[in-house]
Design a protein around this motif. Structure first.
Motif, PDB file in Angstrom:
ATOM      1  N   ASP A 432      33.595  -8.596  36.884  1.00  0.00           N
ATOM      2  CA  ASP A 432      34.957  -8.061  36.625  1.00  0.00           C
ATOM      3  C   ASP A 432      35.520  -7.251  38.003  1.00  0.00           C
ATOM      4  OD1 ASP A 432      33.369  -6.400  35.709  1.00  0.00           O
ATOM      5  OD2 ASP A 432      34.425  -6.247  34.085  1.00  0.00           O
ATOM      6  N   GLN A 434      35.068  -6.645  40.626  1.00  0.00           N
ATOM      7  CA  GLN A 434      34.917  -7.438  42.506  1.00  0.00           C
ATOM      8  C   GLN A 434      36.395  -7.647  42.029  1.00  0.00           C
ATOM      9  OE1 GLN A 434      32.457  -9.667  44.220  1.00  0.00           O
ATOM     10  NE2 GLN A 434      33.567 -10.792  44.302  1.00  0.00           N
ATOM     11  N   GLN A 435      36.097  -8.681  41.025  1.00  0.00           N
ATOM     12  CA  GLN A 435      37.941  -9.546  41.127  1.00  0.00           C
ATOM     13  C   GLN A 435      39.011  -8.053  40.577  1.00  0.00           C
ATOM     14  OE1 GLN A 435      37.985 -11.843  36.923  1.00  0.00           O
ATOM     15  NE2 GLN A 435      39.761 -12.917  37.389  1.00  0.00           N
ATOM     16  N   ASN A 436      38.731  -7.353  40.077  1.00  0.00           N
ATOM     17  CA  ASN A 436      40.018  -6.231  39.694  1.00  0.00           C
ATOM     18  C   ASN A 436      39.924  -5.435  40.963  1.00  0.00           C
ATOM     19  OD1 ASN A 436      40.143  -6.788  37.045  1.00  0.00           O
ATOM     20  ND2 ASN A 436      38.950  -5.087  36.343  1.00  0.00           N
ATOM     21  N   ASN A 438      40.011  -6.972  44.125  1.00  0.00           N
ATOM     22  CA  ASN A 438      40.365  -7.715  45.216  1.00  0.00           C
ATOM     23  C   ASN A 438      41.612  -8.542  44.878  1.00  0.00           C
ATOM     24  OD1 ASN A 438      37.955  -8.465  47.199  1.00  0.00           O
ATOM     25  ND2 ASN A 438      37.031  -8.661  45.681  1.00  0.00           N
ATOM     26  N   GLN A 439      42.083  -7.806  43.339  1.00  0.00           N
ATOM     27  CA  GLN A 439      43.499  -8.456  42.744  1.00  0.00           C
ATOM     28  C   GLN A 439      44.342  -7.262  43.196  1.00  0.00           C
ATOM     29  OE1 GLN A 439      43.267  -8.638  38.474  1.00  0.00           O
ATOM     30  NE2 GLN A 439      42.945 -11.208  38.679  1.00  0.00           N
TER      31      GLN A 439
END
Length: 496
Positions: A432, A434-436, A438-439
């Motif tokens: 999460d 990494q996802q946050n 990159n968003q």
């Protein structure tokens, strides 16, 4: 085999792939921190990375030398304000020698694959010749501009003359009095075209998309100036600070909300109008996209070389390459003795062609099928104890990448020291996080000039910007000042 249980830095094995600014900078700092079990794997026979490989005529940097160098090793003898590729390569060789890094380098060793063994907390590494190595930490310092990109053109393999990429320049081939075609008008082409235009019989320049080119504020340092820098190093440090501050302010030009691009547009218009008097030809050299959307180039000789009587700029797309030359979309065949590809690098294909396999047998290539992404451009979820230097979204459009690399080196060394202090087998970035991250990056990218509708090497075929950092470099340094362990799953060493 189990991970060394001693807290001594000497027992930690670190594998570094590449010996450019990233690999050498990390190796020097590791040595200064007391680590000595590190190995750099270099596919070539010398250090230097992109500055070893790019030896084409006119090759030089577009960041001032005082800034494009390590903060801890400032060269006091730069000949020009902007270093040539030969000078920068020599500087990197000097760093490798001064800090005694060469004994740690395994030359002529290209890494083919690396697989993470979760039970042992080890990276199992293999070269293209089948040699095997193990390390607790794996750091990829291969950069973004190491693999030449060749255009996908029908018949490219049929050409019977000499053909080579600018990053693999064939110096033994004499261009004198030859008919030559150059495909591409990017950062490399604007440097070598003015040089070879002086010697070839005829030069065809195939331009798919015209670049924005502004004057290069270069100059040769006088003997007096060079002596002043050597006697008073503080002068170079002050110039470095000035260059950094000025370049950092340029970022405002790449954001829509703080757009200072009109000033750069004025510099471009003044430059092209001064050099190109023919309005029809000038129109042919005008970019068809917003300024700043692609890399803005700097040269004092580009336009001057294009008006030479032996040079022709061709805007028509290429239909195919034959045994003797190039056919454009209008069916015109232009016969040539040599083709030089100034078509840049496969910049969005991070880590290729290596196969990096993390937890559960997942490869980086599989994880990045929609475009490369990493936390801070440094770590990837599912790939423990693996770091990158100059990874996804850490390229710059306004300042020195060496500054970014030094920030990354600080983070990596703190991470390794944290592992030792906490007696950890490995850490794995939380998905999460990494996802946050990159968003956030992709959202911020929308308000930059790089996202205003043009295709560039910053983007994947689908349009995702995987290369650039959308903020100030001092923000990046602040975010990488320490290894933020709370964002990682921690696996401790199990005592026997």
């Amino acid at each position: 085999m189990s991970k060394p249980s001693s807290n001594s830095n000497k027992n930690i094995r670190i594998a570094i792939i590449g010996t450019g600014f990233g690999g050498l900078g990390l190796a020097i700092r590791l040595k200064q921190a007391g680590f000595n079990q590190f190995t750099l794997f270099e596919k070539a026979g010398d250090v230097g990375g992109v500055w070893r490989d790019n030896t084409y005529p006119g090759a030089a940097c577009d960041v001032p030398s005082h800034l494009y160098s390590f903060s801890f090793e400032q060269e006091l003898g730069w000949k020009n304000r902007y270093g040539t590729s030969q000078e920068i390569h020599q500087y990197l060789r000097h760093c490798a020698d001064k800090y005694k890094i060469r004994p740690h380098v395994q030359f002529n060793t290209e890494i083919a694959s690396a697989d993470f063994n979760a039970e042992q907390g080890l990276w199992q590494i293999q070269s293209t010749t089948g040699e095997k190595f193990e390390a607790e930490f794996l750091i990829a310092a291969v950069g973004q501009l190491n693999r030449p990109a060749y255009p996908k053109i029908k018949g490219i393999e049929h050409f019977k003359g000499k053909a080579f990429h600018s990053a693999r320049w064939e110096h033994d081939y004499d261009l004198n009095h030859k008919r030559v075609a150059v495909i591409g008008t990017g950062a490399s082409a604007i440097q070598f075209v003015p040089e070879i235009a002086k010697e070839v019989a005829h030069l065809d320049v195939y331009q798919r998309s015209a670049p924005y080119v502004i004057p290069k504020p270069d100059r040769i340092y006088s003997p007096l100036t060079r002596k002043a820098f050597q006697k008073l190093p503080i002068l170079q440090s002050l110039d470095r600070m000035y260059q950094y501050s000025y370049n950092e302010s340029v970022l405002k030009g790449f954001t829509i909300t703080l757009n200072e691009i009109p000033l750069v547009e004025y510099m471009f218009q003044r430059h092209i109008r001064k050099e190109i008097k023919d309005p029809h030809f000038r129109h042919q050299l005008m970019p068809d996209y917003p300024i700043g959307c692609k890399r803005i180039l700097i040269s004092n000789y580009w336009y001057e070389s294009l008006i030479r009587p032996n040079v022709e700029v061709i805007n028509n797309d290429i239909e195919e390459i034959t045994e003797t030359g190039i056919v454009d979309k209008n069916g015109t065949l232009r016969e040539v003795d040599a083709i030089i590809y100034g078509t840049g690098f496969a910049a969005t294909d991070f880590m290729a062609p290596m196969q990096i396999t993390g937890l559960k047998g997942t490869t980086l290539k599989e994880q990045w099928q929609d475009g490369a992404e990493a936390y801070l451009g440094l770590t990837v979820s599912g790939f423990p104890n693996f770091f990158m230097l100059y990874g996804p979204n850490t390229n710059l459009g306004h300042n020195s990448i060496v500054y970014m690399i030094e920030s990354q080196v600080n983070y990596i060394i703190d991470a390794i020291q944290t592992h030792i202090q906490k007696n950890l087998l490995f850490t794995d970035l939380k998905a999460d996080r990494q996802q946050n991250f990159n968003q956030e990056i992709q959202e911020r990218m929308k308000s930059t000039m790089w996202s205003q509708g043009c295709n560039s090497w910053y983007q994947t075929a689908a349009g995702k910007n995987t290369n650039n950092w959308p903020g100030f470099t001092f923000e990046y340094r602040q975010r990488t000042r320490r290894f933020d362990l709370e964002h990682y799953v921690q696996v401790p060493v199990v005592s026997n």
